[in-house]
Design an enzyme around this catalytic site. Structure first.
Site, mmCIF file in Angstrom:
data_model
loop_
_atom_site.group_PDB
_atom_site.id
_atom_site.type_symbol
_atom_site.label_atom_id
_atom_site.label_comp_id
_atom_site.label_asym_id
_atom_site.label_seq_id
_atom_site.Cartn_x
_atom_site.Cartn_y
_atom_site.Cartn_z
ATOM 1 N N HIS A 508 0.963 -0.961 -0.055
ATOM 2 C CA HIS A 508 0.207 0.019 0.134
ATOM 3 C C HIS A 508 0.862 1.261 0.166
ATOM 4 C CE1 HIS A 508 -3.537 2.649 1.320
ATOM 5 N NE2 HIS A 508 -2.476 3.112 1.657
ATOM 6 N N GLU A 509 1.708 1.274 1.085
ATOM 7 C CA GLU A 509 2.525 2.384 1.162
ATOM 8 C C GLU A 509 3.548 2.790 -0.246
ATOM 9 O OE1 GLU A 509 1.716 4.682 3.310
ATOM 10 O OE2 GLU A 509 0.612 3.454 4.207
ATOM 11 N N HIS A 512 1.858 4.484 -2.958
ATOM 12 C CA HIS A 512 1.766 6.051 -2.834
ATOM 13 C C HIS A 512 3.314 6.280 -3.325
ATOM 14 C CE1 HIS A 512 -1.484 6.734 -0.273
ATOM 15 N NE2 HIS A 512 -1.186 6.055 0.561
HETATM 16 ZN ZN LIG Z 1 -2.479 5.337 2.066
#
Ligand SMILES: [Zn+2]
Length: 720
Positions: A508-509, A512
């Site tokens: 997830h990170e 980003h």
């Molecule tokens: Zn996030």
């Protein structure tokens, strides 16, 4: 979570000044400098030098330098702003909007490092500096927003017929910057502006206090265990980690730290129910212990000030003010989505609890499921129903290998190549830095910093931080991003084994980070992750899906002792169990998201946070066997800055986009389909905020998003 600079109250970026270097001396007392040695320049003010267009000088940072550096950089920034505002020439896109994009370079650099210290190295020495400077920074940005001459010029260009001749990206910049100024009070009547600035400064102080209280409780509170028998049920790797945690604090025995990475595994495996209750209570009581670090009074004041601010804009509530700048547009749209999913999620929790209770009864445990039992029995049900045990998976999930896996995926979908660098300054020796280049052309893309481990003074959780935005307004500037996490170190020399959830969070990170790294725009304000929070979680959540692809698992999910890839039967079991426990996951999240919106829609009601939480959860029919993922006194997303306030719904909003976007891959033949990947890069990852997010999604998907994919993904019934 995406971490923005917590003190940047305005969403307008003031980035990338021309090459003005303002060297400040902190030594104001040296009057006769003839024989005195020259005062050392403040390293924070210097341009970032070295390879890759300059790198953050983490090796030179001293806490004492922050205050003079921020003050000098703010003064420099105001001079730049005055030069733009008082320009004798008629306002143009170039001499106003582009000039603004070029301003604030020094402040941006100093602020970035200041923000990094705030989230990662918030020591007793740093805390008073942060408390003093946050309101000053808030005041600084209000000075810019409220500069009437500047706004007049922005307005002139915004209303000029010449605007139509600008490129699409330029027109978008005009709209985004202008709306940002209006949103932050530039168009308010003169009598309201000082009030707004005052409210913003008070809020900045309260946000700092809120976060420092929380960091204090996370760093200093813990449960120390002195009998090994009390660790029954825990796998060896968790016992080792707990022993290391105790050792790092100079204690003997085993320590459960007050962080999610430490408490969740304990709650999942520890047989000792009394200790589970103790650990659970410690974690859910953060900021709510009735002591000097209690956050309830801070919340009350924050809520009052937020309503006051919304009223200055003629809006009924803070939620209405915040949603003006989101993809969802109105609180009602966000509520409608959340309330649409809630009943199915609650119904699933009741089923999950019934399953767990039946198992407990069968085992003769003589208990009634309580919140500190949920993870423990959930794990037992998973084992019974799917013959799947987290402990079977963990030996295959090594932190280092998962990092390699993410990079491999980035190579497949984004054509990125990662190379580890040595000798780049870092703020902690555990941090690693990678150079990112285009695999095909060799062109530089940026840098990725990775800071994996928990320590005192660091926020809990995981996040991405943007150290430098990609842009082309002042030469070709490449992205610098970081991923930060709170893994617990294992024994020295042994691989850190992580859970399936942790691996998903890493992806997830990293999503980003890829969003930031992929950026291909001209203006920094529109760069990479500078998009609405309810859209920014879409690219990151999408990346989560690649953990479970066979291509990743076969290559990187290898046993830490035997080196053998995870067996196919185990992967099949993981897939079969994919919708297991979605009741728990959805309700613990949605309860927080609904509470965030409800408390910010409550207007100027005098709110007692404890009572509000209890009453509203009662009205919602919150199952009593679990708790909100973030209770109000520890809800950093919404009370440590404005960023996710009335915006925690963003994760669900983005998840609708994500689930629907992933079906574009599966419909086309699989997660590595190159045609879909190309469209994803073209319309989502590279465009930043140069196009409206709804348009970007439509271009990628060929239509508007549908909620069905999300319901199917979570195993909930789809109702038309
Ligand atoms: Zn996030």
């Amino acid at each position: 979570m995406l971490k923005k600079l917590a003190f940047r109250l305005t969403t307008v970026g003031f980035c990338l000044a021309a090459a003005v270097i303002f060297m400040s001396t902190t030594d104001h007392n040296t009057t006769n400098a003839a024989d005195a040695p020259a005062a050392a320049p403040n390293p924070l003010l210097a341009k970032w030098v070295g390879p890759y267009g300059g790198i953050p000088p983490f090796d030179k940072v001293k806490v004492a330098d922050f205050k003079p550096a921020l003050e000098a950089a703010m003064a420099e920034n105001l001079k730049e702003i005055d030069a733009i505002a008082n320009n004798k020439a008629a306002p143009t896109f170039e001499n106003t909007y582009v000039a603004l994009e070029r301003s604030g370079d020094t402040l941006n650099r100093v602020q970035t490092i200041f923000g990094i210290w705030g989230a990662n190295l918030n020591t007793a020495e740093f805390q008073p500096v942060q408390a003093e400077m946050q309101p000053k920074l808030a005041a600084h940005f209000d000075k810019i927003t409220q500069n009437a001459a500047l706004f007049k010029r922005l307005q002139a260009v915004y209303n000029s017929p010449a605007k139509k001749r600008l490129t699409k990206e330029q027109q978008r910049l005009v709209a985004v910057v202008y709306d940002g100024f209006v949103h932050n009070g530039a168009a308010l009547n003169a009598d309201k502006k000082p009030k707004l600035a005052d409210v913003n400064q008070q809020l900045a102080s309260l946000y700092t206090k809120f976060n420092q209280n929380l960091q204090g409780e996370e760093s200093e509170l813990n449960v120390l265990i002195d009998k090994e028998s009390d660790l029954a049920g825990l796998p060896q790797s968790l016992k080792d980690a707990a022993a290391e945690a105790a050792k790092s604090k100079g204690k003997t025995g085993w320590m459960i730290r007050n962080t999610r990475s430490s408490t969740d595994p304990f709650l999942t495996y520890a047989d000792n129910r009394k200790l589970r209750e103790k650990v659970w209570k410690m974690y859910v009581s953060r900021g709510d212990n009735g002591d000097a670090r209690d956050n309830n009074e801070n919340i009350k004041q924050i809520l009052k000030l937020r309503v006051e601010r919304a009223r200055l804009f003629g809006l009924p509530t803070h939620a209405h003010w915040i949603l003006q700048q989101k993809m969802a547009k109105t609180p009602e749209n966000a509520m409608k989505l959340m309330e649409g999913v809630w009943p199915a999620a609650v119904a699933r929790v009741h089923e999950e609890v019934a399953d767990m209770q039946a198992l407990a009864n069968k085992n003769g445990d003589k208990i009634k499921i309580e919140p500190w039992d949920y993870r423990y029995y959930m794990e037992k049900v998973r084992k019974e129903r799917y013959d799947l045990d987290e402990n079977q998976i963990k030996p295959y999930l090594q932190l280092d290998k998962m990092r390699e896996a993410m990079m491999w995926v980035a190579g497949q979908l984004f054509n990125f190549n990662f190379k580890k660098l040595n000798g780049i300054p870092v703020f902690n020796p555990d941090m690693v830095v990678y150079e990112v280049t285009n695999k095909i052309t060799g062109a530089p893309v940026g840098l990725w910093y990775f800071d994996p481990y928990a320590r005192d003074g660091k926020d809990s959780g995981a996040w991405m931080n943007q150290y430098r935005n990609q842009s082309r307004v002042e030469g070709n500037v490449t992205t610098i991003v970081s991923n930060n996490a709170n893994f617990v170190k294992g024994k020295p020399g042994e691989p850190v084994l992580i859970s399936w959830d942790d691996a998903t969070t890493m992806f997830h990170e990293f999503g980003h980070a890829l969003h930031g790294l992929s950026s291909n725009v001209t203006y920094p304000t529109l760069s990479g992750t500078n998009v609405a929070t309810d859209y920014v979680e879409f690219p990151s959540q999408l990346l989560e899906h690649w953990v479970a692809t066979p291509e990743v698992l076969n290559r990187f999910a290898v046993h830490y002792q035997t080196g053998k890839p995870i067996p196919k039967e185990l992967v099949d079991k993981i897939k079969k169990a994919a919708t297991f426990n979605q009741g728990f996951a959805t309700v613990e999240y949605l309860a927080s998201a609904l509470m965030d919106m409800k408390i910010h829609l409550a207007g100027d009601a005098n709110i007692d946070p404890r009572k509000f939480e209890k009453d509203e959860l009662g009205k919602l029919g919150m199952p009593k066997e679990l708790v909100m993922r973030h209770r109000l006194p520890q809800f950093r997303h919404i009370f440590a800055s404005d960023d996710y306030s009335a915006g925690y719904y963003s994760y669900l909003w983005s998840d609708v986009l994500k689930a629907d976007a992933y079906t574009a891959f599966t419909e086309a033949g699989g997660p590595y389909d190159q045609k879909v990947a190309t469209r994803l890069r073209k319309y989502v990852f590279t465009v930043g905020n140069t196009i409206d997010p709804a348009d970007g999604f439509r271009l990628f998907r060929g239509r508007d998003p549908k909620v069905e994919a999300l319901m199917i993904e979570r195993g909930f019934p789809v109702t038309k």
